[in-house]
Each structure stands twice: as C-alpha cells, then as structure tokens.
Scaffold this motif. Sequence first.
Motif, short mmCIF file in Angstrom:
data_model
loop_
_atom_site.label_atom_id
_atom_site.label_comp_id
_atom_site.label_asym_id
_atom_site.label_seq_id
_atom_site.Cartn_x
_atom_site.Cartn_y
_atom_site.Cartn_z
N PRO A 97 -89.76 27.48 15.83
CA PRO A 97 -89.78 28.90 15.74
C PRO A 97 -90.68 29.28 14.38
CG PRO A 97 -87.65 27.96 15.91
CD PRO A 97 -88.52 27.09 15.90
N PRO A 98 -91.51 30.25 14.81
CA PRO A 98 -92.48 30.78 13.59
C PRO A 98 -91.76 31.88 12.67
CG PRO A 98 -93.17 32.00 15.70
CD PRO A 98 -91.70 30.79 15.76
N VAL A 99 -92.43 32.11 11.59
CA VAL A 99 -91.91 33.12 10.55
C VAL A 99 -92.84 34.46 10.80
CG1 VAL A 99 -90.96 31.21 9.08
CG2 VAL A 99 -93.30 31.97 8.63
N THR A 100 -93.74 34.26 11.19
CA THR A 100 -94.67 35.58 11.42
C THR A 100 -94.83 35.87 12.90
OG1 THR A 100 -96.69 34.00 11.52
CG2 THR A 100 -95.99 35.02 9.26
N PRO A 101 -95.38 37.21 13.27
CA PRO A 101 -95.24 37.55 14.56
C PRO A 101 -96.49 37.24 15.18
CG PRO A 101 -95.92 39.39 12.74
CD PRO A 101 -95.39 38.10 12.22
N LEU A 102 -96.71 37.17 16.53
CA LEU A 102 -97.70 36.99 17.37
C LEU A 102 -98.76 37.66 17.08
CD1 LEU A 102 -96.08 36.25 20.79
CD2 LEU A 102 -97.13 34.77 19.44
N PRO A 103 -100.03 37.13 17.20
CA PRO A 103 -101.31 37.77 16.91
C PRO A 103 -101.48 38.75 18.11
CG PRO A 103 -101.92 35.43 17.62
CD PRO A 103 -100.31 35.71 17.35
N ALA A 104 -102.37 39.55 17.86
CA ALA A 104 -102.39 40.76 19.04
C ALA A 104 -103.37 40.38 20.09
CB ALA A 104 -102.84 42.03 18.47
#
Length: 262
Positions: A97-104
Amino acid sequence: MSATLSTPRLVALLVTLPFLVLLLIGLRDWRQSDRLFPGLDPSAVTRIELARGRAQVVLLRRADLDRWVVLSAADAPADERRIDALLRDLTRLRGRPPVTPLPAEEPLQLRLYDRQGLTLASAGFFDRRAVLGARHLMLDHTPSLPLWPSAWSTLQPPRIAADSIVSARRISAAGSTPLSPSDTARLGTILSRLSAQDFVAAASVNWAGADYLQATRRDGSLIEIQSLPAGDGRNHVRLTSPTDPELRMARRYAWRVEPVLP
C-alpha cells in the motif's frame, strides 16, 4: 583473551552494520508486500494486451503456429524470449500500500487472457505503481511494457541493395514520370536502410493520397512502392513486387523512412 573488540573487528562491524540494517528493512518491506498476480501461470497465458489511449499492442500465441505473434502488427513474429521474461517478471512482481495518492495521468492497461478468452490478470500501471480494481499498490520495480510493436517483434525488413536500383519512375493519374539519376540513387539508399525499429501494420495506415513509385532492379524485377507522410517528418512506405516473395510478404508492413521524394 581480551573481552573488547580489536580495532580491525570494530571497523569491520561499523562498516557492515548499515548494510545489515538496509537488508532487514528490505526484508521487512518484502514481507509486508503482496504478489500482484498470485497464482498466475505463465504457460496458461495466450494473449497479452497493452494499451494507453489510442496506442495498443496485442500479442497472441497462435495455436496453429505454436508461437507468439504481434497480432496488432499484422502477425509480425514476436520476440518469444522477451514475452517469456515479461510473464516470469509478472509472477514475481510485488507491491505494498502506498502513502501518496495516484498520479493524474492515464495508466497503461495490461490484460492477460487464456486460450478460452478468460481474463487471467489485469492491472493499470503507472511508474512504480499499479491499480487492480480498488487496490492501489506501490511496486518493488516497474515491469517493462513498451507500447510499440518493434519492441516485441523479431521482424526484419526486406534486404535491398542500394546499387540494385537502376531506374525508377513516379506514377500518377497524369501519367508516368522518370526519376532523375540522383533521386533514383536516393531511393536506392533509402530502401537499403529499411529498419523494423518503427514498423506498423500497413492496414493501420490510410494510404489515400500516397505517392506511387515503381523501381526497376538490375535483374529486371520491379518494386512497387507507396509513400506517405507519417506526421513526424518521415514517411511510411509499403513495398510489394509481382515476382519477389519476400517483398510480397513485406506488403503487410509499413516502414518509417526519410521522405523518398524531395
């Protein structure tokens, strides 16, 4: 015996300690990660689709030939070693699981199918990230998923010697116009440098308005050539011949070259 560490041993321990810490951190992250495609059997995959926007590559294992082809590029022979390496890589690919949101930006879509057309696996890929339905994982590495057919093919262009072209003419609705000796030599040079690096399926090109050339080789055989701007400063050319089987086979493909005519 001294209970204290000798100076060389102490130095060795201090040098080794950071590497041991990194190894333990890496092992912890690996244990916390999940396989992206658990249970994927590479031998069951018979179709691979890669797509982003209008760009698409489709690889198919043809049962009648028992080999892979680039279906989206007129069944060009596929690089089986590269496909096998990709499938092995996908079975090992892990994420957490990542800690930053998905790129656009739009992800590159990957879909794997079996011989019955059932989906074995699918995911959207960003750089070091993957989306599987509602799951979003940070990957341990980025799989190689190029979106151009030449990256997946072993196709070779027809072999044409530059000095084998002795004359050429341009054919249009107005009639036939011989090319000058310099333009004929230029055409021979261009044909001798054909590369599969940027080939596409000829059927994917709209040939309306293409220049039509006819070249004569030293042995008297003809090469028929369609040439059309590719939109990047180069031209697409399609070749065929009434007598040369290699060129008749090459008609299925369009090769990118520098413009044939000035």
